[in-house]
Design a protein around this motif. Sequence first.
Motif, PDB file in Angstrom:
ATOM      1  N   PRO A 199       0.823  -1.219   0.000  1.00  0.00           N
ATOM      2  CA  PRO A 199       0.000   0.000   0.000  1.00  0.00           C
ATOM      3  C   PRO A 199       0.861   1.275   0.000  1.00  0.00           C
ATOM      4  CG  PRO A 199      -0.896  -1.574   1.561  1.00  0.00           C
ATOM      5  CD  PRO A 199       0.428  -2.123   1.092  1.00  0.00           C
ATOM      6  N   HIS A 200       1.986   1.245   0.717  1.00  0.00           N
ATOM      7  CA  HIS A 200       2.890   2.397   0.738  1.00  0.00           C
ATOM      8  C   HIS A 200       3.438   2.669  -0.664  1.00  0.00           C
ATOM      9  CE1 HIS A 200       5.769   5.214   2.527  1.00  0.00           C
ATOM     10  NE2 HIS A 200       6.652   4.710   1.670  1.00  0.00           N
ATOM     11  N   LEU A 201       3.894   1.619  -1.347  1.00  0.00           N
ATOM     12  CA  LEU A 201       4.410   1.781  -2.711  1.00  0.00           C
ATOM     13  C   LEU A 201       3.311   2.240  -3.672  1.00  0.00           C
ATOM     14  CD1 LEU A 201       6.785  -1.307  -2.949  1.00  0.00           C
ATOM     15  CD2 LEU A 201       7.436   1.097  -2.657  1.00  0.00           C
ATOM     16  N   ALA A 202       2.101   1.734  -3.492  1.00  0.00           N
ATOM     17  CA  ALA A 202       0.976   2.149  -4.345  1.00  0.00           C
ATOM     18  C   ALA A 202       0.706   3.644  -4.181  1.00  0.00           C
ATOM     19  CB  ALA A 202      -0.267   1.326  -4.018  1.00  0.00           C
ATOM     20  N   ARG A 203       0.752   4.137  -2.939  1.00  0.00           N
ATOM     21  CA  ARG A 203       0.550   5.575  -2.698  1.00  0.00           C
ATOM     22  C   ARG A 203       1.652   6.401  -3.363  1.00  0.00           C
ATOM     23  NH1 ARG A 203      -1.027   3.477   2.269  1.00  0.00           N
ATOM     24  NH2 ARG A 203       0.998   3.926   3.232  1.00  0.00           N
ATOM     25  N   ARG A 204       2.900   5.925  -3.260  1.00  0.00           N
ATOM     26  CA  ARG A 204       4.025   6.629  -3.911  1.00  0.00           C
ATOM     27  C   ARG A 204       3.803   6.698  -5.424  1.00  0.00           C
ATOM     28  NH1 ARG A 204       8.988   7.567  -1.546  1.00  0.00           N
ATOM     29  NH2 ARG A 204       9.890   7.460  -3.626  1.00  0.00           N
ATOM     30  N   ALA A 221       0.984   6.453  -7.070  1.00  0.00           N
ATOM     31  CA  ALA A 221      -0.166   7.301  -7.373  1.00  0.00           C
ATOM     32  C   ALA A 221       0.208   8.786  -7.337  1.00  0.00           C
ATOM     33  CB  ALA A 221      -1.303   7.020  -6.387  1.00  0.00           C
ATOM     34  N   ARG A 222       1.179   9.141  -6.494  1.00  0.00           N
ATOM     35  CA  ARG A 222       1.648  10.531  -6.408  1.00  0.00           C
ATOM     36  C   ARG A 222       2.725  10.828  -7.451  1.00  0.00           C
ATOM     37  NH1 ARG A 222       1.749   9.373  -0.547  1.00  0.00           N
ATOM     38  NH2 ARG A 222       3.981   9.041  -0.791  1.00  0.00           N
ATOM     39  N   GLY A 223       3.090   9.826  -8.261  1.00  0.00           N
ATOM     40  CA  GLY A 223       4.106  10.009  -9.292  1.00  0.00           C
ATOM     41  C   GLY A 223       5.532   9.990  -8.764  1.00  0.00           C
ATOM     42  N   GLU A 224       5.734   9.437  -7.562  1.00  0.00           N
ATOM     43  CA  GLU A 224       7.064   9.443  -6.949  1.00  0.00           C
ATOM     44  C   GLU A 224       7.953   8.297  -7.391  1.00  0.00           C
ATOM     45  OE1 GLU A 224       6.242   9.512  -2.776  1.00  0.00           O
ATOM     46  OE2 GLU A 224       5.766  11.645  -2.779  1.00  0.00           O
ATOM     47  N   GLY A 225       7.390   7.226  -7.885  1.00  0.00           N
ATOM     48  CA  GLY A 225       8.196   6.075  -8.292  1.00  0.00           C
ATOM     49  C   GLY A 225       8.663   5.253  -7.101  1.00  0.00           C
ATOM     50  N   VAL A 226       9.381   4.190  -7.402  1.00  0.00           N
ATOM     51  CA  VAL A 226       9.905   3.287  -6.378  1.00  0.00           C
ATOM     52  C   VAL A 226      11.424   3.422  -6.369  1.00  0.00           C
ATOM     53  CG1 VAL A 226      10.092   0.894  -5.611  1.00  0.00           C
ATOM     54  CG2 VAL A 226       7.988   1.685  -6.714  1.00  0.00           C
TER      55      VAL A 226
END
Length: 127
Positions: free
Chosen positions: A50-55, A57-62
Motif C-alpha cells: 500500500p505504501h508503494l501504491a501511494r508513492r 499514485a503521487r508520481g514518486e516512483g519506487v
Amino acid sequence: MQEFVFDVVIRPKFSSPRCWEALVPALPGLTTESPSDMEAFEQLQDQILPHLARRLARGEGVPRQSRVGQYVGSYGLVFWQFLSVRLGPLKAGQIAIEPIFPDIGELMTRLEGGIVEDLSAEEAEVE
C-alpha cells in the motif's frame, strides 16, 4: 515484473519501552511499531505494497537501493532483515513480498571491503 530488494531496520523504540519499530530507510514514512521485533517486521510486510501504491499514485516512483545492506552502516547495531518486493504480474505460485536471507558473511565482506557492486535478487538469495 519488476523486483526490488529493500533493507529493513528493526530496533527497539527508545521513546516507548517494550516497543519495537521496523522501517525501510529507502522508503521514508514507512514505519511500524509493535510489542515484538517480528510483529513489527510482519506489520511492515503488510504495509509495504500500500505504501508503494501511494508513492506511485503521487508520481514518486519506487526508489532502488544500490545494493543489499546499503543502509547497514548508517544505522549501526540493530536487527536487519531484507525484503524482496515484486511489482506487476506474478507467475503462478509466486508471492509479491518475501523475506530474503543473503549470505551474511558475503554481505559483511562487501561492507568491510567497500565493494559497491549491485546485487541482483538472485545473487542475494540463499537457497
